[in-house]
Design a protein around this motif. Structure first.
Motif, mmCIF file in Angstrom:
data_model
loop_
_atom_site.group_PDB
_atom_site.id
_atom_site.type_symbol
_atom_site.label_atom_id
_atom_site.label_comp_id
_atom_site.label_asym_id
_atom_site.label_seq_id
_atom_site.Cartn_x
_atom_site.Cartn_y
_atom_site.Cartn_z
ATOM 1 N N GLN A 1 -5.548 1.167 -3.117
ATOM 2 C CA GLN A 1 -5.572 0.016 -2.212
ATOM 3 C C GLN A 1 -5.217 0.428 -0.788
ATOM 4 O OE1 GLN A 1 -6.870 -2.937 -3.231
ATOM 5 N NE2 GLN A 1 -7.204 -1.683 -5.057
ATOM 6 N N ALA A 2 -4.294 1.376 -0.662
ATOM 7 C CA ALA A 2 -3.917 1.863 0.664
ATOM 8 C C ALA A 2 -5.091 2.577 1.331
ATOM 9 C CB ALA A 2 -2.716 2.800 0.557
ATOM 10 N N VAL A 3 -5.807 3.410 0.563
ATOM 11 C CA VAL A 3 -6.974 4.120 1.097
ATOM 12 C C VAL A 3 -8.051 3.138 1.543
ATOM 13 C CG1 VAL A 3 -8.894 5.639 0.479
ATOM 14 C CG2 VAL A 3 -6.569 6.248 -0.208
ATOM 15 N N LEU A 4 -8.323 2.122 0.717
ATOM 16 C CA LEU A 4 -9.347 1.133 1.057
ATOM 17 C C LEU A 4 -8.955 0.337 2.297
ATOM 18 C CD1 LEU A 4 -10.207 -0.199 -2.520
ATOM 19 C CD2 LEU A 4 -11.597 1.309 -1.101
ATOM 20 N N GLU A 5 -7.683 -0.027 2.395
ATOM 21 C CA GLU A 5 -7.226 -0.800 3.552
ATOM 22 C C GLU A 5 -7.304 0.038 4.826
ATOM 23 O OE1 GLU A 5 -6.007 -3.985 5.794
ATOM 24 O OE2 GLU A 5 -6.732 -3.923 3.722
ATOM 25 N N LEU A 6 -6.968 1.324 4.731
ATOM 26 C CA LEU A 6 -7.078 2.197 5.898
ATOM 27 C C LEU A 6 -8.533 2.312 6.360
ATOM 28 C CD1 LEU A 6 -4.608 5.070 4.922
ATOM 29 C CD2 LEU A 6 -4.387 3.543 6.899
ATOM 30 N N ALA A 7 -9.450 2.447 5.387
ATOM 31 C CA ALA A 7 -10.872 2.528 5.733
ATOM 32 C C ALA A 7 -11.333 1.247 6.417
ATOM 33 C CB ALA A 7 -11.696 2.796 4.475
ATOM 34 N N LYS A 8 -10.907 0.105 5.863
ATOM 35 C CA LYS A 8 -11.298 -1.181 6.440
ATOM 36 C C LYS A 8 -10.746 -1.333 7.855
ATOM 37 C CE LYS A 8 -9.770 -5.059 4.561
ATOM 38 N NZ LYS A 8 -9.666 -6.190 3.598
ATOM 39 N N ARG A 9 -9.491 -0.915 8.058
ATOM 40 C CA ARG A 9 -8.888 -1.039 9.388
ATOM 41 C C ARG A 9 -9.561 -0.113 10.403
ATOM 42 N NH1 ARG A 9 -2.339 -1.871 8.466
ATOM 43 N NH2 ARG A 9 -2.532 -3.501 6.863
ATOM 44 N N ALA A 10 -9.953 1.079 9.957
ATOM 45 C CA ALA A 10 -10.638 2.011 10.856
ATOM 46 C C ALA A 10 -11.974 1.436 11.312
ATOM 47 C CB ALA A 10 -10.841 3.355 10.159
ATOM 48 N N ILE A 11 -12.717 0.852 10.364
ATOM 49 C CA ILE A 11 -14.007 0.252 10.708
ATOM 50 C C ILE A 11 -13.790 -0.984 11.570
ATOM 51 C CG2 ILE A 11 -16.060 -0.874 9.777
ATOM 52 C CD1 ILE A 11 -15.733 0.934 7.297
ATOM 53 N N CYS A 12 -12.727 -1.740 11.272
ATOM 54 C CA CYS A 12 -12.409 -2.931 12.043
ATOM 55 C C CYS A 12 -12.121 -2.570 13.496
ATOM 56 C CB CYS A 12 -11.213 -3.648 11.425
ATOM 57 S SG CYS A 12 -10.839 -5.245 12.176
ATOM 58 N N GLU A 13 -11.438 -1.453 13.725
ATOM 59 C CA GLU A 13 -11.173 -0.990 15.090
ATOM 60 C C GLU A 13 -12.476 -0.770 15.844
ATOM 61 O OE1 GLU A 13 -8.784 2.505 15.065
ATOM 62 O OE2 GLU A 13 -6.958 1.457 14.476
ATOM 63 N N GLU A 14 -13.446 -0.165 15.163
ATOM 64 C CA GLU A 14 -14.747 0.091 15.795
ATOM 65 C C GLU A 14 -15.436 -1.219 16.143
ATOM 66 O OE1 GLU A 14 -19.047 2.259 14.802
ATOM 67 O OE2 GLU A 14 -17.302 2.634 13.516
ATOM 68 N N VAL A 15 -15.364 -2.193 15.210
ATOM 69 C CA VAL A 15 -16.014 -3.486 15.432
ATOM 70 C C VAL A 15 -15.333 -4.247 16.567
ATOM 71 C CG1 VAL A 15 -16.569 -5.713 14.380
ATOM 72 C CG2 VAL A 15 -16.814 -3.625 13.044
ATOM 73 N N ARG A 16 -14.007 -4.145 16.654
ATOM 74 C CA ARG A 16 -13.265 -4.869 17.690
ATOM 75 C C ARG A 16 -13.540 -4.330 19.090
ATOM 76 N NH1 ARG A 16 -9.155 -8.243 15.972
ATOM 77 N NH2 ARG A 16 -8.535 -8.048 13.794
#
Length: 224
Positions: free
Chosen positions: A83-98
């Motif tokens: 879950q930590a790995v998935l959340e980190l991936a999501k946050r990294a992509i979210c940074e790009e989108v933001r």
């Protein structure tokens, strides 16, 4: 035979370092994540068991702790790590989108929605709220369950859009069945939400249907 007894060129971690993560199979990538197997099974064997049991990576990633832990060799610690790995991936992509106009980062938006919705066993409806430059302000899951015009309330979507002071939105929901083709109800719901949001001058840029590994775009198919 344990992985540390394999020839070095066959070991997943060494191959990843030498050739990159894309050179590994799904089971081998899971083996790197797991680090160790169980008695009688290497980490690669355990990775294959996980894929066979859940049927796909997206279903594995979306599994709850009880389902995940029923496989011998897995437990709460591995579940927490995943879950930590998935959340980190999501946050990294979210940074790009933001940081950029989402219309210039369609791949990142799709990846973000796949991580957000792709592995869920239930239908989920989410909205990405965007500013005047089409940058992500926030994303919210607004509804769960069978999605149709009766269960997705436009007033709740409008309320959230106004709360975030959004200038535009991207709608998204998943199809756990695996088919990403929009149903008649999906089309009607999209039209209904688009008309409601137009009344308060908020644009609907797209509506995505996530059915991993596929993502359907209403805009790309001329439905918006």
């Amino acid at each position: 035979m344990a992985i540390h007894d394999w020839p070095e060129d066959d070991r997943p971690r060494e191959r990843l370092i030498k050739s990159g993560a894309s050179a590994l199979s799904d089971a081998e990538l899971l083996a790197v994540f797991l680090r160790t197997g169980v008695k009688g099974k290497s980490a690669v064997d355990l990775g294959r068991d996980m894929l066979q049991d859940f049927g796909s990576l997206s279903k594995l990633f979306g599994a709850g702790m009880n389902d995940f832990s029923r496989i011998h060799g897995l437990g709460t610690a591995k579940y927490a790590q995943l879950q930590a790995v998935l959340e980190l991936a999501k946050r990294a992509i979210c940074e790009e989108v933001r940081q950029a106009d989402v219309m210039h980062s369609p791949k990142a938006v799709r990846q973000y929605l796949q991580l957000m919705l792709g592995g869920r066993a239930y239908e989920s409806f989410a909205v990405l709220f965007l500013d005047v430059k089409n940058r992500l302000i926030s994303s919210e899951e607004l509804f769960r369950g069978t999605l149709d015009q009766a269960s997705v309330y436009p007033r709740e979507v409008l309320k959230s859009a106004l709360k975030h002071n959004a200038a535009a939105v991207i709608l998204a929901h998943n199809h756990p069945s695996g088919s990403c083709e929009p149903s008649g109800a999906d089309r009607q719901l999209t039209s209904k939400l688009q008309q409601a949001l137009q009344l308060i001058d908020i644009r609907v840029l797209d509506h995505f249907i996530v059915a991993n590994p596929h993502v359907y775009s209403f805009a790309e198919h001329g439905l918006l």
